[in-house]
Design an enzyme around this catalytic site. Sequence first.
Site, PDB file in Angstrom:
ATOM      1  N   SER A 102      -3.289  17.266  -5.648  1.00  0.00           N
ATOM      2  CA  SER A 102      -4.268  17.517  -4.583  1.00  0.00           C
ATOM      3  C   SER A 102      -4.697  18.972  -4.723  1.00  0.00           C
ATOM      4  CB  SER A 102      -3.589  17.311  -3.219  1.00  0.00           C
ATOM      5  OG  SER A 102      -4.383  17.824  -2.165  1.00  0.00           O
TER       6      SER A 102
ATOM      7  N   TYR B 172       3.524  18.605   2.882  1.00  0.00           N
ATOM      8  CA  TYR B 172       2.567  17.974   1.949  1.00  0.00           C
ATOM      9  C   TYR B 172       2.247  18.939   0.802  1.00  0.00           C
ATOM     10  CZ  TYR B 172      -1.648  15.362   0.480  1.00  0.00           C
ATOM     11  OH  TYR B 172      -2.591  14.654  -0.240  1.00  0.00           O
TER      12      TYR B 172
HETATM   13  N1  LIG Z   1      -7.917  11.146   0.360  1.00  0.00           N
HETATM   14  C1  LIG Z   1      -7.880  12.440   0.045  1.00  0.00           C
HETATM   15  O1  LIG Z   1      -8.683  13.251   0.513  1.00  0.00           O
HETATM   16  C2  LIG Z   1      -6.834  12.940  -0.927  1.00  0.00           C
HETATM   17  C3  LIG Z   1      -6.950  14.254  -1.388  1.00  0.00           C
HETATM   18  C4  LIG Z   1      -6.019  14.737  -2.285  1.00  0.00           C
HETATM   19  C5  LIG Z   1      -4.994  13.941  -2.714  1.00  0.00           C
HETATM   20  N2  LIG Z   1      -4.893  12.656  -2.243  1.00  0.00           N
HETATM   21  C6  LIG Z   1      -3.793  11.855  -2.747  1.00  0.00           C
HETATM   22  O2  LIG Z   1      -4.332  10.691  -3.333  1.00  0.00           O
HETATM   23  C7  LIG Z   1      -3.351   9.653  -3.305  1.00  0.00           C
HETATM   24  C8  LIG Z   1      -3.997   8.390  -2.778  1.00  0.00           C
HETATM   25  O3  LIG Z   1      -4.413   8.634  -1.450  1.00  0.00           O
HETATM   26  P1  LIG Z   1      -5.608   7.852  -0.729  1.00  0.00           P
HETATM   27  O4  LIG Z   1      -6.439   8.872  -0.081  1.00  0.00           O
HETATM   28  O5  LIG Z   1      -6.191   6.867  -1.645  1.00  0.00           O
HETATM   29  O6  LIG Z   1      -4.766   7.170   0.452  1.00  0.00           O
HETATM   30  P2  LIG Z   1      -4.564   5.653   0.915  1.00  0.00           P
HETATM   31  O7  LIG Z   1      -3.724   5.755   2.119  1.00  0.00           O
HETATM   32  O8  LIG Z   1      -5.872   4.963   0.957  1.00  0.00           O
HETATM   33  O9  LIG Z   1      -3.710   5.019  -0.291  1.00  0.00           O
HETATM   34  C9  LIG Z   1      -2.379   5.366  -0.527  1.00  0.00           C
HETATM   35  C10 LIG Z   1      -1.654   4.128  -1.003  1.00  0.00           C
HETATM   36  O10 LIG Z   1      -0.291   4.510  -1.341  1.00  0.00           O
HETATM   37  C11 LIG Z   1       0.552   3.476  -0.880  1.00  0.00           C
HETATM   38  N3  LIG Z   1       1.908   3.991  -0.643  1.00  0.00           N
HETATM   39  C12 LIG Z   1       2.287   4.892   0.274  1.00  0.00           C
HETATM   40  N4  LIG Z   1       3.619   5.061   0.232  1.00  0.00           N
HETATM   41  C13 LIG Z   1       4.092   4.249  -0.743  1.00  0.00           C
HETATM   42  C14 LIG Z   1       5.382   3.965  -1.244  1.00  0.00           C
HETATM   43  N5  LIG Z   1       6.475   4.567  -0.736  1.00  0.00           N
HETATM   44  N6  LIG Z   1       5.502   3.092  -2.262  1.00  0.00           N
HETATM   45  C15 LIG Z   1       4.411   2.477  -2.771  1.00  0.00           C
HETATM   46  N7  LIG Z   1       3.159   2.684  -2.333  1.00  0.00           N
HETATM   47  C16 LIG Z   1       3.002   3.562  -1.312  1.00  0.00           C
HETATM   48  C17 LIG Z   1      -0.080   2.997   0.417  1.00  0.00           C
HETATM   49  O11 LIG Z   1       0.387   1.713   0.781  1.00  0.00           O
HETATM   50  C18 LIG Z   1      -1.559   3.046   0.072  1.00  0.00           C
HETATM   51  O12 LIG Z   1      -2.029   1.814  -0.440  1.00  0.00           O
HETATM   52  C19 LIG Z   1      -2.191  10.191  -2.479  1.00  0.00           C
HETATM   53  O13 LIG Z   1      -1.178  10.672  -3.343  1.00  0.00           O
HETATM   54  C20 LIG Z   1      -2.817  11.344  -1.722  1.00  0.00           C
HETATM   55  O14 LIG Z   1      -1.854  12.322  -1.359  1.00  0.00           O
HETATM   56  C21 LIG Z   1      -5.800  12.143  -1.367  1.00  0.00           C
END
Ligand SMILES: NC(=O)c1ccc[n+]([C@@H]2O[C@H](COP(=O)([O-])OP(=O)(O)OC[C@H]3O[C@@H](n4cnc5c(N)ncnc54)[C@H](O)[C@@H]3O)[C@@H](O)[C@H]2O)c1
Length: 256
Positions: A150, A163
């Site tokens: 991130s 985080y």
């Molecule tokens: N959305 C943003 O702005 C953003 C920015 C930077 C980084 N991220 C990172 O991107 C990644 C995806 O996030 P997203 O925004 O698509 O979120 P999201 O919540 O849409 O998807 C995350 C997925 O991870 C799964 N998950 C969570 N804990 C889990 C576990 N213990 N075992 C298996 N699966 C698990 C959830 O069920 C979900 O389907 C994450 O690592 C998040 O930290 C997101």
Amino acid sequence: MTGILDGKVALVTGGASGIGRATAVAMAREGARMAVADRGEDSAAATVALINAAGGQAIAIGGDVTREADVAAMVARTVAAFGRLDCAFNNAGIAPGAVGPGGQRVHELSQDSFDRMLAVNLTGVFLCLKHEIAQMLAQGGGGAIVNTASIAGLIGLRTSSHYVAAKHGVVGLTKSAAMEYAPDGIRVNCVNPGYITTPMTKEAVETRGPEILAKVPMGRMGTPEEIAEAVVWMCSDKASFMTGAAQVVDGGYYAA
Ligand SMILES: NC(=O)c1ccc[n+]([C@@H]2O[C@H](COP(=O)([O-])OP(=O)(O)OC[C@H]3O[C@@H](n4cnc5c(N)ncnc54)[C@H](O)[C@@H]3O)[C@@H](O)[C@H]2O)c1
């Protein structure tokens, strides 16, 4: 039509939603056979249905990335279905709101919140790397792995120290693993998204959308598909000299 992942087998964690779903779909479009993993097999199945409806090949796998036996089974099931593992996107993750009340500074965070955050967002990535790399080595080497960090892996953010600590850890793990396995032809990189429209950011956007957008030079949120395209490329042979990189995709946030 040939895709840049033709002939590859790829595993995506967190593939039921947001960035993981978009990336699984994009990888399949580029020719990869896909293992889509998430906490529940049912939720991963919805992504699999999208891929199969578009003419791809995918399987759904349920499992928790914080449990080593589950992670080992994700890799084993991928290999059982498709014979090998070439690419992995270690993307499952949670936001601060999933482990406690929002808005907490360091002295207010419980150890449980901190531990749970690290378990999912850092230990989960470690366990995936461990088992994916072991499989790639057993195949004779070669492969490409992308971890989801991130912009919070590169800068501090108030009231998100757990985080931020986990995501900085992902960047460090990525760099060290890249060095360790470069001689084996296994590339390890991470993607560092800025603010992306997914279920994870829904609440933040509702409560402080204008404040967030004011910090993004492009003046908008990114889409999951915009992260997916970078990850697909990093997993492909087109990125053959790229390893140990922390690739920002953030509309200019980190540069500003
Ligand atoms: N959305 C943003 O702005 C953003 C920015 C930077 C980084 N991220 C990172 O991107 C990644 C995806 O996030 P997203 O925004 O698509 O979120 P999201 O919540 O849409 O998807 C995350 C997925 O991870 C799964 N998950 C969570 N804990 C889990 C576990 N213990 N075992 C298996 N699966 C698990 C959830 O069920 C979900 O389907 C994450 O690592 C998040 O930290 C997101």
